[in-house]
Enzyme design. Structure first.
Site, PDB file in Angstrom:
ATOM      1  N   LYS A 202       0.830  -1.892  -0.370  1.00  0.00           N
ATOM      2  CA  LYS A 202      -0.220  -0.342   0.173  1.00  0.00           C
ATOM      3  C   LYS A 202       1.039   1.516  -0.266  1.00  0.00           C
ATOM      4  O   LYS A 202       0.712   2.859  -0.478  1.00  0.00           O
ATOM      5  CB  LYS A 202      -0.834  -0.545   1.127  1.00  0.00           C
ATOM      6  CG  LYS A 202      -2.075   1.202   1.546  1.00  0.00           C
ATOM      7  CD  LYS A 202      -2.426   1.584   0.491  1.00  0.00           C
ATOM      8  CE  LYS A 202      -2.764   2.871   0.563  1.00  0.00           C
ATOM      9  NZ  LYS A 202      -4.353   3.349   0.810  1.00  0.00           N
ATOM     10  N   CYS A 256      -3.217  10.969   1.798  1.00  0.00           N
ATOM     11  CA  CYS A 256      -2.663   9.519   1.405  1.00  0.00           C
ATOM     12  C   CYS A 256      -1.102   9.805   0.314  1.00  0.00           C
ATOM     13  O   CYS A 256      -0.649   9.320   1.952  1.00  0.00           O
ATOM     14  CB  CYS A 256      -2.960   8.762   0.027  1.00  0.00           C
ATOM     15  SG  CYS A 256      -4.838   8.643   0.990  1.00  0.00           S
TER      16      CYS A 256
HETATM   17  N1  SAJ Z   1      -1.596  14.668  -8.487  1.00  0.00           N
HETATM   18  C1  SAJ Z   1      -1.358  15.680 -10.085  1.00  0.00           C
HETATM   19  N2  SAJ Z   1      -0.984  14.809 -10.376  1.00  0.00           N
HETATM   20  C2  SAJ Z   1      -1.025  13.758 -11.116  1.00  0.00           C
HETATM   21  C3  SAJ Z   1      -2.418  13.356 -10.413  1.00  0.00           C
HETATM   22  C4  SAJ Z   1      -2.700  13.356  -8.803  1.00  0.00           C
HETATM   23  O1  SAJ Z   1      -0.672  16.541  -9.108  1.00  0.00           O
HETATM   24  O2  SAJ Z   1      -1.132  12.990 -12.670  1.00  0.00           O
HETATM   25  C5  SAJ Z   1      -2.373  15.538  -7.413  1.00  0.00           C
HETATM   26  C6  SAJ Z   1      -3.916  15.927  -6.613  1.00  0.00           C
HETATM   27  O3  SAJ Z   1      -4.181  16.838  -7.453  1.00  0.00           O
HETATM   28  C7  SAJ Z   1      -3.729  15.403  -5.768  1.00  0.00           C
HETATM   29  C8  SAJ Z   1      -3.126  14.410  -5.169  1.00  0.00           C
HETATM   30  O4  SAJ Z   1      -2.036  13.937  -6.277  1.00  0.00           O
HETATM   31  O5  SAJ Z   1      -3.497  16.927  -4.798  1.00  0.00           O
HETATM   32  C9  SAJ Z   1      -3.481  12.816  -4.945  1.00  0.00           C
HETATM   33  O6  SAJ Z   1      -4.768  12.595  -5.606  1.00  0.00           O
HETATM   34  P1  SAJ Z   1      -4.896  11.513  -6.479  1.00  0.00           P
HETATM   35  O7  SAJ Z   1      -6.723  11.677  -7.515  1.00  0.00           O
HETATM   36  O8  SAJ Z   1      -3.853  10.720  -7.631  1.00  0.00           O
HETATM   37  O9  SAJ Z   1      -5.535  10.901  -5.442  1.00  0.00           O
HETATM   38  P2  SAJ Z   1      -6.030   9.946  -3.526  1.00  0.00           P
HETATM   39  O10 SAJ Z   1      -4.584  10.753  -2.801  1.00  0.00           O
HETATM   40  O11 SAJ Z   1      -7.248  11.075  -3.862  1.00  0.00           O
HETATM   41  O12 SAJ Z   1      -6.134   8.754  -3.582  1.00  0.00           O
HETATM   42  C10 SAJ Z   1      -5.235   7.803  -3.431  1.00  0.00           C
HETATM   43  C11 SAJ Z   1      -5.092   6.703  -4.585  1.00  0.00           C
HETATM   44  N3  SAJ Z   1      -3.752   6.320  -4.676  1.00  0.00           N
HETATM   45  C12 SAJ Z   1      -2.947   5.777  -5.889  1.00  0.00           C
HETATM   46  O13 SAJ Z   1      -3.862   5.765  -7.466  1.00  0.00           O
HETATM   47  C13 SAJ Z   1      -1.905   4.757  -5.771  1.00  0.00           C
HETATM   48  C14 SAJ Z   1      -6.025   5.675  -3.590  1.00  0.00           C
HETATM   49  O14 SAJ Z   1      -6.285   4.252  -4.706  1.00  0.00           O
HETATM   50  C15 SAJ Z   1      -5.948   4.952  -2.725  1.00  0.00           C
HETATM   51  O15 SAJ Z   1      -7.161   4.451  -2.324  1.00  0.00           O
HETATM   52  C16 SAJ Z   1      -5.832   6.170  -1.444  1.00  0.00           C
HETATM   53  O16 SAJ Z   1      -4.863   7.290  -2.099  1.00  0.00           O
HETATM   54  C17 SAJ Z   1      -5.165   6.097  -0.659  1.00  0.00           C
HETATM   55  O17 SAJ Z   1      -6.665   5.890   0.353  1.00  0.00           O
HETATM   56  O18 SAJ Z   1      -4.098   6.070   0.130  1.00  0.00           O
END
Ligand code: SAJ
Length: 400
Positions: A202, A256
């Protein structure tokens, strides 16, 4: 099949899980330490924004399959879904897991399954076992596993069912029993491993994403220096069959990805070099954004001899949600306000906020001189902005 489940923690993971299981016929006793959360849920309402969650909770409560309480009760399965933040200095804080474990100890009986879903530092599942042993429980007669949640906020109800799951029990029997349970509602594959590997898997998933976003954010800073459109650059390079760069942003937020990599860094004693640097790059990106906005504001002041009104578009940690945890957009907006800039804070997913006024986005784009896009919310995509405004787009609102 075991029918009674006690879910500890009714937040972003616990409540969707509890309501889904209740709708699948399980009898759910949901536990939260916050009385107002318990009351809201018992009225069939929700205290967080997540698509479809309200429908699930309403029907679960109306059918009598979901009851919220501040205290646990006896059950066949206990699921722990509480936050795992960090202390000052990025030291993992597993106090909520420890307290949740202590709270269920008096209710545990032989044959029970105890599942930790919270994202946790390596070793936490073993820690649960020692806490229960210290409470006088014969842990050879219960089944303890880690099954990390993997759902994406905004798509939780779908991903709870469709995603593959990793199950790491403290014993082979615990893994087997936990897999049997998840298979009753998960359409994805449910894969067996041990507890430590499940914990690390994870943390690895979220660190992988953090490292890749850091790459995109570093590119955005370089492209700004070289006067290149980073969005065009990424769309071109992503046409290579083995290149897939993520999106630059105002920084990485949420509970996360901005948190979990630190669990690895903390335990690594200096060996998690890329993971640590990625965290630093993504945090630096938010400070870089602040400097860019301040510079534009100064330029405006020099040119027009008056202070600029700046609209900060979006406060949530990512598009189309109301979640402000570890949000770079909120951090940037608060910093600008405390630096004395004239800020109109916009967040279409939040009506009121205790720290400052939230302004309607249609009003903000009319009143502001500089419009700063921090989060690519869907409401912002088709805004008609007049030519006299300066636009700073840090999230590619028109590009993705
Ligand atoms: N972000 C970027 N660029 C991107 C993608 C995301 O800057 O290309 C930023 C977003 O704006 C945000 C952050 O990253 O600030 C996180 O967003 P996210 O959509 O990537 O992820 P979370 O935090 O909403 O959810 C993540 C997910 N993990 C992965 O994709 C590996 C989710 O599957 C997990 O269950 C979750 O963390 C968790 O609970 O750990």
């Amino acid at each position: 099949m075991n029918r009674k489940i006690c879910v500890i923690g009714l937040g972003y993971i616990g409540l969707p899980t509890a309501s889904l299981l209740a709708n699948r016929g399980y009898q759910i006793h949901g536990v939260d330490v916050v009385q107002s959360t318990v009351d809201t849920i018992n009225h069939g309402d929700i205290h967080i924004v997540e698509p479809d969650l309200h429908t699930f909770v309403k029907s679960a409560v109306n059918s009598g399959h979901l009851i919220a309480d501040t205290k646990p009760t006896k059950a066949d399965i206990f699921i722990i879904a509480v936050p795992t933040p960090f202390h000052k200095g990025f030291i993992p804080n597993i106090n909520f897991v420890v307290n949740a474990t202590k709270s269920i100890a008096p209710y545990i009986e032989d044959g029970n399954i105890i599942i930790l879903e919270s994202t946790s530092p390596v070793g936490t599942t073993h820690k649960i076992e020692s806490i229960l042993k210290n409470s006088g429980i014969d842990t050879s007669k219960i089944y303890i596993s880690h099954c990390p949640e993997r759902v994406l906020p905004g798509q939780i109800m779908r991903e709870l069912v469709e995603n593959d799951r990793i199950v790491g029990g403290l014993t082979k029997e615990a893994t087997k029993k936990t897999i049997e349970f998840y298979k009753t509602f998960v359409k994805g594959e449910v894969i067996a491993t041990n507890a430590k590997t499940a914990e690390m898997a994870k943390l690895t998933e979220n660190s992988f994403r953090d490292v890749n976003i850091a790459f995109a954010n570093e590119l955005s800073i370089l492209c700004d220096k070289f006067n290149i459109d980073v969005w065009e650059l990424i769309s071109l390079t992503n046409r290579h069959p083995r290149v897939n760069i993520l999106k630059p942003s105002a920084g990485v937020g949420g509970h996360c990805i901005a948190v979990d990599p630190w669990f690895i860094v903390h335990a690594s004693r200096g060996d998690a070099k890329i993971i640590k640097t990625a965290r630093e790059v993504n945090n630096y990106k938010s400070r870089w954004v602040i400097e860019k906005i301040k510079n534009s504001s100064l330029e405006f002041e020099k040119k027009y001899n008056r202070e600029a009104k700046i609209a900060c578009m979006g406060l949530a940690f990512k598009p189309n949600i109301d979640d402000l945890r570890e949000s770079p957009a909120l951090y940037i907006t608060e910093e600008l306000i405390s630096n004395g800039l004239d800020i109109l804070a916009v967040e279409p997913n939040i009506k009121t906020f205790n720290k400052f006024n939230i302004v309607d986005y249609n009003i903000a784009i009319k009143e502001a001189d500089i419009i700063v896009f921090l989060v690519a919310h869907r409401e912002f995509k088709d805004l008609k902005i007049t030519n006299d405004k300066e636009i700073l787009d840090f999230c590619g609102v028109y590009k993705n």
